[in-house]
Scaffold this active site. Sequence first.
Site, PDB file in Angstrom:
ATOM      1  N   GLU B  51     -78.161   4.982 -37.523  1.00 34.63           N
ATOM      2  CA  GLU B  51     -78.846   6.121 -38.145  1.00 34.63           C
ATOM      3  C   GLU B  51     -78.535   7.460 -37.472  1.00 34.63           C
ATOM      4  O   GLU B  51     -78.538   8.506 -38.121  1.00 34.63           O
ATOM      5  CB  GLU B  51     -80.362   5.894 -38.164  1.00 34.63           C
ATOM      6  CG  GLU B  51     -80.808   4.841 -39.167  1.00 34.63           C
ATOM      7  CD  GLU B  51     -80.802   3.434 -38.605  1.00 34.63           C
ATOM      8  OE1 GLU B  51     -80.273   3.230 -37.497  1.00 34.63           O
ATOM      9  OE2 GLU B  51     -81.337   2.529 -39.281  1.00 34.63           O
ATOM     10  N   PHE B 113     -95.445  -3.636 -39.589  1.00 37.34           N
ATOM     11  CA  PHE B 113     -94.054  -3.909 -39.234  1.00 37.34           C
ATOM     12  C   PHE B 113     -93.188  -2.673 -39.514  1.00 37.34           C
ATOM     13  O   PHE B 113     -93.250  -2.088 -40.590  1.00 37.34           O
ATOM     14  CB  PHE B 113     -93.534  -5.108 -40.044  1.00 37.34           C
ATOM     15  CG  PHE B 113     -92.080  -5.393 -39.792  1.00 37.34           C
ATOM     16  CD1 PHE B 113     -91.648  -5.762 -38.530  1.00 37.34           C
ATOM     17  CD2 PHE B 113     -91.151  -5.276 -40.813  1.00 37.34           C
ATOM     18  CE1 PHE B 113     -90.300  -6.007 -38.289  1.00 37.34           C
ATOM     19  CE2 PHE B 113     -89.795  -5.520 -40.580  1.00 37.34           C
ATOM     20  CZ  PHE B 113     -89.378  -5.888 -39.310  1.00 37.34           C
ATOM     21  N   GLN B 114     -92.384  -2.292 -38.553  1.00 34.63           N
ATOM     22  CA  GLN B 114     -91.500  -1.121 -38.643  1.00 34.63           C
ATOM     23  C   GLN B 114     -92.258   0.159 -38.961  1.00 34.63           C
ATOM     24  O   GLN B 114     -91.769   1.024 -39.677  1.00 34.63           O
ATOM     25  CB  GLN B 114     -90.366  -1.359 -39.650  1.00 34.63           C
ATOM     26  CG  GLN B 114     -89.404  -2.454 -39.164  1.00 34.63           C
ATOM     27  CD  GLN B 114     -88.082  -2.468 -39.896  1.00 34.63           C
ATOM     28  OE1 GLN B 114     -88.018  -2.165 -41.085  1.00 34.63           O
ATOM     29  NE2 GLN B 114     -87.011  -2.824 -39.193  1.00 34.63           N
ATOM     30  N   LYS B 163     -93.617   3.497 -48.833  1.00 35.04           N
ATOM     31  CA  LYS B 163     -92.935   2.658 -49.816  1.00 35.04           C
ATOM     32  C   LYS B 163     -93.655   2.668 -51.172  1.00 35.04           C
ATOM     33  O   LYS B 163     -93.010   2.724 -52.223  1.00 35.04           O
ATOM     34  CB  LYS B 163     -92.824   1.221 -49.289  1.00 35.04           C
ATOM     35  CG  LYS B 163     -91.936   0.360 -50.174  1.00 35.04           C
ATOM     36  CD  LYS B 163     -91.588  -0.958 -49.520  1.00 35.04           C
ATOM     37  CE  LYS B 163     -90.602  -1.727 -50.391  1.00 35.04           C
ATOM     38  NZ  LYS B 163     -90.242  -3.022 -49.804  1.00 35.04           N
ATOM     39  N   MET B 478     -67.818  16.093 -16.688  1.00 38.13           N
ATOM     40  CA  MET B 478     -68.630  17.272 -16.382  1.00 38.13           C
ATOM     41  C   MET B 478     -69.644  16.959 -15.281  1.00 38.13           C
ATOM     42  O   MET B 478     -69.870  17.765 -14.391  1.00 38.13           O
ATOM     43  CB  MET B 478     -69.335  17.773 -17.657  1.00 38.13           C
ATOM     44  CG  MET B 478     -70.007  19.113 -17.483  1.00 38.13           C
ATOM     45  SD  MET B 478     -68.874  20.421 -16.967  1.00 38.13           S
ATOM     46  CE  MET B 478     -68.494  21.187 -18.533  1.00 38.13           C
TER      47      MET B 478
END
Lengths: 167, 581
Positions: B51, B113-114, B163, B478
């Site tokens: 993502e 969930f999630q 949802k 760096m």
Amino acid sequence: MNNNNRHLISILMENEAGALSRVANLFSARGYNIESLTVAPTDDPSLSRLTLVTSGNEQVIEQIVKQLNKLIDVVKLIDLSETDAIERELMLVKTKASGEQRAEMKRLADIFGGRILDVTDATYTIELTGDGNQLDNFLRAIEKDAILEVVRSGATGIARGQKALHV
Amino acid sequence: MELITGAEIMVRCLKEEGVEYLFGYPGGAVLHIYDALYVQDDVKHILVRHEQAALHAADGYSRACGKPGVALVTSGPGLTNAVTGIANAYMDSVPLVVFSGQVPTALIGNDAFQEVDAIGITRPCVKHNFLVRDIKNLAETIKKAFFIATTGRPGPVLIDLPKDVTIAKAEYHYPKKVKLRSYNPTIKGHAGQIRKAVDMILSAKRPMIYTGGGVILSDGSPELVELTQLLGYPITNTLMGLGAYPATDKQFIGMLGMHGTYEANMAMHECDVLIAIGARFDDRVTGKIEKFCPTARIVHVDIDPSSISKNVQVDIPIVGSVPNVLRAMISVIRDEKLKPDADALGKWWRQIDEWRGIKSLSYRQSNEVIKPQFVIQKLYEVTQGQAIITSDVGQHQMWAAQYYHFDRPRQWINSGGLGTMGFGLPAAMGAKFAFPDQDVACVTGDGSIQMMLQELATMKQYNTPVKIVNLNNGYLGMVRQWQEFFYQKRYCMTYFESLPDFVMLAEAYGHVGKRIEKPGDVEGALREAFAMKDRTVFLDFITDQTENVFPMIPSGGGQNEMLLAERDEMVSTHDEGMVLL
């Protein structure tokens, strides 16, 4: 310039879930200090009025005002410290009130313009309204160990005269 | 009256906004949206492999073409993975509209969930975010999101979609326009302030124009070029502002800041009038604030009032969009036939040319080992300065900024504010979607490239041929450089004892890979790679392990306290600088 002055900032914002968190988050994320904060819907239910007390030098206050204005939910705001304004705070104090203390407590409440809202044989619950200093003075005036509980609403305010913060 | 689902409403809104590409990754909470995407061809969904890459690709796309980038992720880990990309876009003011799935409204707050509090997690790193609880508000919220993301100072806007809202049905109505009583950015500069600014600008004896990413975001480059050439003043760009003024023009004196040119930083330090345009006086630019432009009066043009006098107090602030304000300035100067002080300017240019003579970007070339700077110089030559260059974060980023001379805006795409390693590869892919016919190269390092390596698969799937220029020194260069300078060469955790065989890895993903180990092979490898128009080529340049980025203003230093490669072998820093980054 470097003096940390106290500022009373009054904000008109969208009455939406999360708007308050945006303001609170801004202060913690940018390390600004927040002394008190009070919020409630206005006569227009789509708007909330939030009043907060903060402190900082001129530059910090300027950034606070700009950053607040940048929040999408903030409609308008005014720094009441920059104008002639009325400041008020509500305090509820539960005190011991028995024996000799009882008459003295009632007398002090009267002097400070307080109202006794609830009475038991051992306690008073006193309501006081005023600016922060007046409330502080009352707490100083009564015996320290007489205080059982203090609840303060945080300062709120409004500009004097014809000036009004509205959409 | 036709009723359609929330998912269908969302897809239709995207179509009306003219969204070509939606970068995303499916999951449980967004299944309905994916089902709505399945039955149409207008909005093309690009399936990334992580993502974070969806966000960086949308970001790279937007930076390349100027349109808002759009991403879609699922709830929970989909959203948390996206947060780095959102924060990255926020710091660089890139307009993105991000959709995240959310658990059904009835479950919100139940640790479902999630489930994560997407609104809470992203609040500090978005321009604004919305949780849509009622399908009736969906279309209007999407309109608002695009409006907020693309106007004023741009930035990412997140829409969290439970949802059940994507499943519920409503009538479709997409508002043509949206007005927010609480959001109304100032576009037109204040005429009085502009007038005062012009007077100050023309009174300068040692003027300096300093411009940032705001010029690019506002498409203000033509106005900037016109004003700069009308005045004949020297100009420097920030890391985010490169390309706003052609780097090959003689008035351009290089990038400024921590790794800017000697002449740019000295001119900043010595100037008497500083004209700051769409720049935010970032700490990489100012060095120690107390030592910044000690003799300058400052004009500052910016669309974001909170950028003005945040870090540096300015004398004449102008809030407005860059092209708008610059056009107004140009009109005043032309209408009144105003002229700068030619004598003073001539003297100033002679001084600047003297500083230029130091050649602060020179480095010791080698016949044995590949110098990273040399690779960028050759990349510039081979692409004739025309490629879109994205970069990751680290030494290679600074070398790309220093040695590739960007002549047009939106040609240089890098993570300036957040400094996100892993940005370069997905951003290059996004830029390639925006301009499939242009050469796109991703300048990266062996550290950064490993953070988003999985996107090689996405690039294969969609055939987005990018040239990956990996400056491989085996180190997190760096950080190693700082350890060398400021931590007595205690190279803690900056050396990779194990690196993959990048050539085999590229081949494993279906691309072309090539390792280059000799300076003499650099140009040929680049030419060969760019000749393969339809292939992604991974060029693994094995470079000097100990090369450092110069010039450098050490932490706590002023702009006139630069370290130069040849002159300053030993570097020390101010004690108070050690706490700075």
